[in-house]
Scaffold this active site. Structure first.
Site, PDB file in Angstrom:
ATOM      1  CG  HIS A  27      -0.236   0.451   2.487  1.00  0.00           C
ATOM      2  ND1 HIS A  27       0.511  -0.416   3.221  1.00  0.00           N
ATOM      3  CD2 HIS A  27      -0.155   1.642   3.127  1.00  0.00           C
ATOM      4  CE1 HIS A  27       1.013   0.207   4.263  1.00  0.00           C
ATOM      5  NE2 HIS A  27       0.629   1.462   4.239  1.00  0.00           N
TER       6      HIS A  27
HETATM    7  C1  UD1 Z   1      -2.176   6.180   5.092  1.00  0.00           C
HETATM    8  C2  UD1 Z   1      -0.891   6.789   5.641  1.00  0.00           C
HETATM    9  C3  UD1 Z   1       0.208   5.739   5.630  1.00  0.00           C
HETATM   10  C4  UD1 Z   1      -0.231   4.489   6.374  1.00  0.00           C
HETATM   11  C5  UD1 Z   1      -1.557   4.000   5.832  1.00  0.00           C
HETATM   12  C6  UD1 Z   1      -2.062   2.851   6.664  1.00  0.00           C
HETATM   13  C7  UD1 Z   1      -0.596   9.187   5.138  1.00  0.00           C
HETATM   14  C8  UD1 Z   1       0.108  10.173   4.290  1.00  0.00           C
HETATM   15  N1  UD1 Z   1      -0.439   7.904   4.798  1.00  0.00           N
HETATM   16  O1  UD1 Z   1      -1.928   5.808   3.757  1.00  0.00           O
HETATM   17  O2  UD1 Z   1       1.354   6.257   6.272  1.00  0.00           O
HETATM   18  O3  UD1 Z   1       0.738   3.504   6.188  1.00  0.00           O
HETATM   19  O4  UD1 Z   1      -2.526   5.057   5.880  1.00  0.00           O
HETATM   20  O5  UD1 Z   1      -2.951   2.044   5.970  1.00  0.00           O
HETATM   21  O6  UD1 Z   1      -1.265   9.564   6.072  1.00  0.00           O
HETATM   22  N2  UD1 Z   1      -9.207   4.712   0.769  1.00  0.00           N
HETATM   23  C9  UD1 Z   1     -10.448   4.111   0.714  1.00  0.00           C
HETATM   24  N3  UD1 Z   1     -11.071   3.841   1.881  1.00  0.00           N
HETATM   25  C10 UD1 Z   1     -10.554   4.131   3.108  1.00  0.00           C
HETATM   26  C11 UD1 Z   1      -9.296   4.754   3.151  1.00  0.00           C
HETATM   27  C12 UD1 Z   1      -8.634   5.043   1.977  1.00  0.00           C
HETATM   28  O7  UD1 Z   1     -10.958   3.830  -0.366  1.00  0.00           O
HETATM   29  O8  UD1 Z   1     -11.196   3.837   4.138  1.00  0.00           O
HETATM   30  C13 UD1 Z   1      -8.492   4.978  -0.512  1.00  0.00           C
HETATM   31  C14 UD1 Z   1      -8.851   6.333  -1.122  1.00  0.00           C
HETATM   32  O9  UD1 Z   1      -8.842   6.177  -2.505  1.00  0.00           O
HETATM   33  C15 UD1 Z   1      -7.672   7.186  -0.699  1.00  0.00           C
HETATM   34  C16 UD1 Z   1      -6.529   6.184  -0.708  1.00  0.00           C
HETATM   35  O10 UD1 Z   1      -7.092   4.963  -0.258  1.00  0.00           O
HETATM   36  O11 UD1 Z   1      -7.441   8.272  -1.554  1.00  0.00           O
HETATM   37  C17 UD1 Z   1      -5.373   6.572   0.196  1.00  0.00           C
HETATM   38  O12 UD1 Z   1      -5.821   6.810   1.541  1.00  0.00           O
HETATM   39  P1  UD1 Z   1      -4.991   7.775   2.516  1.00  0.00           P
HETATM   40  O13 UD1 Z   1      -5.581   7.724   3.863  1.00  0.00           O
HETATM   41  O14 UD1 Z   1      -4.793   9.096   1.889  1.00  0.00           O
HETATM   42  O15 UD1 Z   1      -3.561   7.122   2.530  1.00  0.00           O
HETATM   43  P2  UD1 Z   1      -3.106   5.609   2.754  1.00  0.00           P
HETATM   44  O16 UD1 Z   1      -2.486   5.127   1.502  1.00  0.00           O
HETATM   45  O17 UD1 Z   1      -4.205   4.820   3.348  1.00  0.00           O
HETATM   46  N1  UDP Z   2      -3.778  -5.061   8.904  1.00  0.00           N
HETATM   47  C1  UDP Z   2      -5.033  -5.634   9.063  1.00  0.00           C
HETATM   48  N2  UDP Z   2      -5.682  -6.087   7.943  1.00  0.00           N
HETATM   49  C2  UDP Z   2      -5.133  -6.022   6.704  1.00  0.00           C
HETATM   50  C3  UDP Z   2      -3.841  -5.449   6.564  1.00  0.00           C
HETATM   51  C4  UDP Z   2      -3.194  -4.966   7.689  1.00  0.00           C
HETATM   52  O1  UDP Z   2      -5.542  -5.721  10.180  1.00  0.00           O
HETATM   53  O2  UDP Z   2      -5.795  -6.445   5.731  1.00  0.00           O
HETATM   54  C5  UDP Z   2      -3.098  -4.550  10.100  1.00  0.00           C
HETATM   55  C6  UDP Z   2      -1.741  -5.173  10.354  1.00  0.00           C
HETATM   56  O3  UDP Z   2      -1.890  -6.389  11.068  1.00  0.00           O
HETATM   57  C7  UDP Z   2      -1.036  -4.088  11.138  1.00  0.00           C
HETATM   58  C8  UDP Z   2      -1.610  -2.814  10.560  1.00  0.00           C
HETATM   59  O4  UDP Z   2      -2.826  -3.181   9.913  1.00  0.00           O
HETATM   60  O5  UDP Z   2      -1.383  -4.166  12.505  1.00  0.00           O
HETATM   61  C9  UDP Z   2      -0.654  -2.218   9.585  1.00  0.00           C
HETATM   62  O6  UDP Z   2      -1.281  -1.180   8.915  1.00  0.00           O
HETATM   63  P1  UDP Z   2      -0.870  -0.716   7.444  1.00  0.00           P
HETATM   64  O7  UDP Z   2      -0.071  -1.772   6.793  1.00  0.00           O
HETATM   65  O8  UDP Z   2      -2.112  -0.257   6.796  1.00  0.00           O
HETATM   66  O9  UDP Z   2      -0.009   0.598   7.745  1.00  0.00           O
HETATM   67  P2  UDP Z   2       1.490   0.885   8.206  1.00  0.00           P
HETATM   68  O10 UDP Z   2       1.802   0.035   9.373  1.00  0.00           O
HETATM   69  O11 UDP Z   2       2.373   0.627   7.027  1.00  0.00           O
HETATM   70  O12 UDP Z   2       1.471   2.338   8.518  1.00  0.00           O
END
Ligand code: UD1
Ligand code: UDP
Length: 357
Positions: free
Chosen positions: A203
């Site tokens: 991601h």
């Molecule tokens: C964010 C964090 C990242 C973290 C990740 C955990 C920032 C800059 N990034 O990244 O550090 O590792 O969360 O998962 O804050 N979307 C959905 N549904 C949701 C959420 C997101 O469809 O419930 C989609 C949308 O298209 C959105 C994209 O995911 O634009 C990215 O979501 P966003 O929260 O901006 O960043 P993450 O990639 O999730």
């Molecule tokens: N996680 C989860 N379901 C998933 C993928 C990840 O519960 O389908 C959990 C994972 O076990 C960990 C956390 O989400 O505890 C990690 O989040 P993510 O990878 O989204 O973000 P990051 O840690 O890179 O910020």
């Protein structure tokens, strides 16, 4: 104390679970959910499974560009802080919700507590790196998960208010592992044999937003020596569709929706190897004693690499496949993430030092 906590993204719900449980034994917590993550399987499921108290405020910010999202959270958190007047504000990790929450509080002279402080990738192209550096420089109390994090802060001149408490994600993992193994039926649902599959998550923006890198990763996933389970983050699903990359995913790859934390622990504990670009999942591979291949060029969790449990393979399909074939961690693991009592240590420290700060 009255503490306002800002969470917004999936890993922050997991980190907040053990801390909220401990904090609320003797203190008041106001929980603010920014709404950065909002799908049921990216948000509500964690509140339900981990028994996290319902947020007092849901700011419903949703998705957007960095500036728009961070700015919207900043404005709305400020309103809540003016209303609630907490003694301190608590944030986790490195998302846009983290930085916006910290900035709102710092401008109002409300002390900021940062859990997971001091992590550095030294790659300023990552949005997370900007968020971490700025949050650490705004924070009054910095709770580091590792010794490396403490050293990183020292090299930026931050030594006051720094505490090494271990990793609250380890608390969460230990607390929920037995429950996950007893309750989760995900292996049966997906028809998986223990140690007969690889678990993968993708991601990170540096991978998803670069078609070359994402293509290389998907090719490696498809050529992996065992069936792969890929719980796909909505960001990655959207980009694979938009870029027409789904044809790169071979028949041995099971793409599923994001799973809840208990199913995730069950998958992590049963897989043969883990491929990921997630921060949290790299650590959970270590907790579950499963070799990890990290599809990034650097990691903040350097101890997992130094101890031989994690291999950095970039976004190069050849390197990823070589790492998958050769990963062979040593016997035994040093306790690099503490003892699973980080939340309790956090609360003791704020109680001992609260008067003096
Ligand atoms: C964010 C964090 C990242 C973290 C990740 C955990 C920032 C800059 N990034 O990244 O550090 O590792 O969360 O998962 O804050 N979307 C959905 N549904 C949701 C959420 C997101 O469809 O419930 C989609 C949308 O298209 C959105 C994209 O995911 O634009 C990215 O979501 P966003 O929260 O901006 O960043 P993450 O990639 O999730
Ligand atoms: N996680 C989860 N379901 C998933 C993928 C990840 O519960 O389908 C959990 C994972 O076990 C960990 C956390 O989400 O505890 C990690 O989040 P993510 O990878 O989204 O973000 P990051 O840690 O890179 O910020």
């Amino acid at each position: 104390m009255k503490i306002a906590t800002v969470v917004g993204a999936r890993p922050q719900f997991i980190k907040a679970a053990p801390v909220s449980r401990e904090l609320r034994k003797r203190h008041q917590e106001i929980l603010i959910h920014t709404g950065q993550h909002y799908d049921a399987n990216m948000s509500d499921i964690f509140f339900d499974e981990l028994h996290i108290p319902r947020p007092d405020y849901n700011l419903e910010i949703g998705s957007g560009s960095h500036g728009r999202q961070t700015g919207a959270i900043l404005a709305k958190v400020e309103e809540v802080l003016l209303e609630e007047k907490p003694d301190a504000l608590l944030v986790y990790g490195d998302t846009n919700s983290t930085l916006a929450g910290a900035l709102a509080a710092a401008k109002l002279h409300i002390p900021v507590m940062h859990i997971e402080a001091g992590l550095r990738s030294f790659n300023r192209n990552m949005p997370e790196e900007i968020n971490r550096v700025l949050t650490d420089h705004l924070a009054r109390w910095l709770f580091c998960p590792t010794d490396t994090a403490v050293a990183n802060l020292a090299s930026e001149g931050i030594t006051a208010g720094v505490y090494q408490i271990g990793d609250v994600m380890y608390d969460a993992f230990l607390y929920n592992r037995e429950l996950a193994l007893a309750q989760s039926s995900i292996l049966d649902q997906l028809n998986l044999n223990p140690k007969g599959f690889i678990l993968c998550t993708i991601h990170r923006a540096e991978n998803t937003d670069d078609p070359q890198r994402l293509g290389e990763i998907l090719r490696a996933v498809s050529a992996a020596p065992l069936p792969v389970v890929l719980p796909l983050h909505p960001r990655t699903r959207k980009i694979i569709q938009e870029q027409g990359l789904s044809s790169l995913l071979g028949s041995k790859v099971q793409v599923i929706d994001p799973v809840g934390y208990l199913d995730m622990i069950a998958l992590e504990s049963a897989c043969r190897k883990l491929m990921t670009d997630s921060g949290g999942v790299q650590k959970e591979a270590y907790f579950a004693q499963v070799p990890c291949i990290t599809m990034r060029d650097e990691t903040e969790w350097v101890e997992t690499v130094e101890t031989g449990w994690n291999t950095l393979a970039g976004a190069d399909s050849k390197r990823i496949l070589e790492a998958l074939a050769s990963a062979a961690p040593p016997a035994g693991q040093p306790p690099i993430f503490g003892q699973g009592d980080s939340a309790r240590r956090f609360v003791s420290i704020i109680e001992e030092n609260g008067e003096r700060q």
